[in-house]
Structure formats: C-alpha cells, structure tokens
Design a protein around this motif. Structure first.
Motif, PDB file in Angstrom:
ATOM      1  N   VAL A 231       0.863  -1.180   0.000  1.00  0.00           N
ATOM      2  CA  VAL A 231       0.000   0.000   0.000  1.00  0.00           C
ATOM      3  C   VAL A 231       0.898   1.228   0.000  1.00  0.00           C
ATOM      4  N   LEU A 232       0.692   2.087  -0.995  1.00  0.00           N
ATOM      5  CA  LEU A 232       1.421   3.348  -1.098  1.00  0.00           C
ATOM      6  C   LEU A 232       0.421   4.482  -0.960  1.00  0.00           C
ATOM      7  N   GLU A 233       0.816   5.541  -0.260  1.00  0.00           N
ATOM      8  CA  GLU A 233      -0.072   6.689  -0.084  1.00  0.00           C
ATOM      9  C   GLU A 233       0.674   7.974  -0.386  1.00  0.00           C
ATOM     10  N   ALA A 234      -0.087   8.963  -0.830  1.00  0.00           N
ATOM     11  CA  ALA A 234       0.489  10.271  -1.136  1.00  0.00           C
ATOM     12  C   ALA A 234      -0.592  11.338  -1.063  1.00  0.00           C
TER      13      ALA A 234
ATOM     14  N   VAL B 169       6.322   0.764  -9.740  1.00  0.00           N
ATOM     15  CA  VAL B 169       7.101   0.072 -10.769  1.00  0.00           C
ATOM     16  C   VAL B 169       8.399  -0.461 -10.176  1.00  0.00           C
ATOM     17  N   HIS B 170       9.001   0.282  -9.265  1.00  0.00           N
ATOM     18  CA  HIS B 170      10.220  -0.187  -8.593  1.00  0.00           C
ATOM     19  C   HIS B 170       9.941  -1.496  -7.833  1.00  0.00           C
TER      20      HIS B 170
ATOM     21  N   ARG C 281       3.002  11.147  -9.761  1.00  0.00           N
ATOM     22  CA  ARG C 281       4.030  10.521 -10.609  1.00  0.00           C
ATOM     23  C   ARG C 281       4.981   9.682  -9.757  1.00  0.00           C
ATOM     24  N   GLU C 282       5.327  10.190  -8.590  1.00  0.00           N
ATOM     25  CA  GLU C 282       6.258   9.487  -7.704  1.00  0.00           C
ATOM     26  C   GLU C 282       5.670   8.166  -7.198  1.00  0.00           C
TER      27      GLU C 282
ATOM     28  N   LEU D 131       2.741   3.563 -17.338  1.00  0.00           N
ATOM     29  CA  LEU D 131       1.846   4.474 -18.049  1.00  0.00           C
ATOM     30  C   LEU D 131       0.450   4.456 -17.422  1.00  0.00           C
ATOM     31  N   VAL D 132      -0.070   3.276 -17.173  1.00  0.00           N
ATOM     32  CA  VAL D 132      -1.405   3.129 -16.582  1.00  0.00           C
ATOM     33  C   VAL D 132      -1.460   3.756 -15.189  1.00  0.00           C
ATOM     34  N   LEU D 133      -0.478   3.451 -14.344  1.00  0.00           N
ATOM     35  CA  LEU D 133      -0.484   3.983 -12.981  1.00  0.00           C
ATOM     36  C   LEU D 133      -0.269   5.492 -12.961  1.00  0.00           C
ATOM     37  N   THR D 134       0.585   5.987 -13.816  1.00  0.00           N
ATOM     38  CA  THR D 134       0.794   7.433 -13.889  1.00  0.00           C
ATOM     39  C   THR D 134      -0.488   8.130 -14.302  1.00  0.00           C
TER      40      THR D 134
END
Length: 143
Positions: A5-8, A23-24, A16-17, A41-44
């Motif tokens: 899980v990533l949050e921003a 992807v990393h 973008r980050e 591309l999809v996630l961005t």
C-alpha cells in the motif's frame, strides 16, 4: 501473494512518484521492460487523474492510495483510490477521442493496457481496480 500500500497527497509530482515507486516494487517480480512501461503508463495516468480531478481544492488532508497485489505466476492488480468527488462510471467514454481532442485518452489507454478495469464507489471511497495477467516468461521470480 504479495500486498503493498502506497499513499500520497495527490499533487502532480506525488502522483508521478507513487507510480514510480510501484514500478520499482514490480521490478523485483517482473522481467519484461515493455510490460513494466505499460504498467507505469497506466499507474501514472490513474494517479494523475486523482491529482487533477478528485478534489476541488488542494489540501494536505487529501489522499491518494495505491494498493498493489502481486499473485506470482498469475497477475498483478492495482487499486487507485481517493475520497474526493468521484466519477460516474456510466458517463465514462472508453473510446479513443478524436485527434483534435485536448484530453480524454487516459481511460481509453488504461482500459486497453489492462486485462480488467472496474470503477467502484463505496462509503465515499472511489476506486479504479485494474488487473494485468502476466505470462509465465515475464516473471522474474515466482514465490
């Protein structure tokens, strides 16, 4: 199965980050650079849509959440979520816009590059669920 899980805060830079971080993570499982590029591309696109459209004002309390589920030897799934105004899935046009159109290509691109695409709205949480089936030879590791 592997879950992340990533949050921003949904700004263009942070959206973008968060896609780059995803992807990393995937580079530890998937060998195919073209596939990783498609997923990037999809996630961005999906994350930047949250930054541009989900919230009427930019505020530190706004959230963008990206859940990643990796099922080795099978698929990767993503859930891009926000708690903003949401969108009406019945009104989304998944066709390619005319060449003169300024925007509107994101949903088309996301729907074409993924194997499944679903929009849900539950208790104020808006989520785009995306899944990509991964071929056996595209896996780096299968555990």
């Amino acid at each position: 199965m592997h879950n992340y899980v990533l949050e921003a805060i949904p700004t263009p830079e942070e959206s973008r980050e968060i896609a780059r971080k995803a992807v990393h993570i995937l580079k530890g499982f998937i060998t195919d650079d073209d596939l990783l590029h498609d997923i990037d591309l999809v996630l961005t696109e999906g994350c930047s849509n949250v930054a541009r459209h989900a919230y009427s004002t930019h505020a530190p309390c706004n959230r963008l959440e990206l859940k990643i589920t990796i099922i080795p030897d099978k698929s990767v799934s993503f859930e891009i979520s926000d708690w903003g105004k949401g969108l009406c899935s019945e009104l989304i046009d998944f066709s390619m816009p005319s060449p003169e159109a300024v925007g509107g290509r994101g949903m088309f691109i996301m729907s074409k590059l993924m194997d499944s695409f679903e929009i849900t709205q539950i208790n104020g949480k808006n989520t785009i669920k995306l899944t990509r089936n991964i071929k056996e030879e595209q896996w780096l590791r299968k555990e």
